[in-house]
Design an enzyme around this catalytic site. Sequence first.
Site, PDB file in Angstrom:
ATOM      1  N   LEU A  90      13.068  -6.081   5.382  1.00  0.00           N
ATOM      2  CA  LEU A  90      12.962  -5.631   6.762  1.00  0.00           C
ATOM      3  C   LEU A  90      13.192  -6.770   7.744  1.00  0.00           C
ATOM      4  O   LEU A  90      13.841  -6.591   8.782  1.00  0.00           O
ATOM      5  CB  LEU A  90      11.585  -5.000   7.006  1.00  0.00           C
ATOM      6  N   ASP A 139       6.383 -22.709   3.742  1.00  0.00           N
ATOM      7  CA  ASP A 139       5.152 -22.013   3.398  1.00  0.00           C
ATOM      8  C   ASP A 139       4.201 -22.318   4.539  1.00  0.00           C
ATOM      9  O   ASP A 139       3.713 -23.446   4.666  1.00  0.00           O
ATOM     10  CB  ASP A 139       4.593 -22.529   2.070  1.00  0.00           C
ATOM     11  N   TYR A 237      -5.439  -3.948   2.430  1.00  0.00           N
ATOM     12  CA  TYR A 237      -4.188  -3.951   3.181  1.00  0.00           C
ATOM     13  C   TYR A 237      -4.341  -3.145   4.466  1.00  0.00           C
ATOM     14  O   TYR A 237      -3.955  -3.599   5.556  1.00  0.00           O
ATOM     15  CB  TYR A 237      -3.060  -3.380   2.333  1.00  0.00           C
ATOM     16  N   LYS A 241      -3.988  -4.516   8.403  1.00  0.00           N
ATOM     17  CA  LYS A 241      -3.054  -4.024   9.404  1.00  0.00           C
ATOM     18  C   LYS A 241      -3.776  -3.507  10.645  1.00  0.00           C
ATOM     19  O   LYS A 241      -3.263  -3.614  11.764  1.00  0.00           O
ATOM     20  CB  LYS A 241      -2.152  -2.943   8.799  1.00  0.00           C
ATOM     21  N   ILE A 270       8.646   3.004   4.003  1.00  0.00           N
ATOM     22  CA  ILE A 270      10.022   2.514   4.015  1.00  0.00           C
ATOM     23  C   ILE A 270      10.526   2.438   2.577  1.00  0.00           C
ATOM     24  O   ILE A 270       9.872   1.848   1.714  1.00  0.00           O
ATOM     25  CB  ILE A 270      10.110   1.118   4.666  1.00  0.00           C
ATOM     26  N   THR A 272      12.377   0.795  -0.071  1.00  0.00           N
ATOM     27  CA  THR A 272      12.916  -0.509  -0.431  1.00  0.00           C
ATOM     28  C   THR A 272      13.155  -0.530  -1.938  1.00  0.00           C
ATOM     29  O   THR A 272      12.799   0.411  -2.662  1.00  0.00           O
ATOM     30  CB  THR A 272      11.924  -1.622  -0.056  1.00  0.00           C
TER      31      THR A 272
END
Length: 333
Positions: A90, A139, A237, A241, A270, A272
């Site tokens: 993305l 990094d 997760y 977000k 999405i 992928t």
Amino acid sequence: MNTLRTTLPRTTSRILRTTTHHPIAAFSTTLPRHQSGTRNPPSPPPAEAAALANTKANAPASTYLGTTKRLPEFNLVDKVVLVSGAGRGLGLVCAEALLEGGAIVYALDRLPTPSPDFSRVQKRASSELGTSLHYRRIDVRDVDSLNDIVASIADAHGRMDGLIAAAGIQQETPALEYTAADCDEMMSVNVTGAFMTCQAVARQMVRYGGEGRKGSIVMIGSMSGSVANKGLICPAYNASKAAVLQLARNLASEWGQYGIRVNTISPGYIVTAMVEALFVQFPDRREDWPKQNMLGRLSAPEEYRGAAVFLISDASSFMTGADLKMDGGHSAW
């Protein structure tokens, strides 16, 4: 685009990773060393300096999106924009859209070498679009190096105009079996890392913010920051977000005085390469996920290109502290 691994003995945990580029460090109001005047950031390589000097030479302005006669508020010519996680996926798709708008784009990624498609986009930038795409391996848990790289880019151009923070990780594990170490990593990358990346860029926006120059920061959130995904076990997760959405609102409230806007994009599912691999392992998801939104299908990375250009450009000049939800109506039922 992410690697798959088993992390727990009693359950299968799926780690979906995009490249991470964020430092793990506490917030500090002290400016990094490069702003004290005691250090000189590195100069760009000679070949790159030559490319920058000739960035407009290979294409007429009429090929740019947003000319004086074609939606000029979308014009990104000469703007310098960073995209974290743009070595692939993305982030790279958004980078190409910014290039089509005329921006000079820098991809920040920890990959030793970006994806094969990166080379295609880089060549297209110089040969067709009259601009340039550059790669910086970092990094960003190395905070000093992150700040030095961002400062060197700003110094090379005398400006810093935008950031799309598209890096992050995802882990699917039942809440009863989530380890503290995995939770800490999720938050350090998706929340602290995103924060530090925005901070590094915003410092340069403030530093070069004279003559009415403004900046725009876009953080990639998720519909998962607003809803609990049915059938997808991602407690940390989703929490990370949600934190990104709140972080963006707070950064917008603090940095508006400098002319810096901060918004988020919240994508839905999405498709992928990694998601395709999950569909092989869990074929029911290929059928079930599209039924969970109002359009009855999943999205492609290319469907977020326009949103990226809109939020970075002056087309969204009075928009800040907002979330652009693009989930096919998934969370509007």
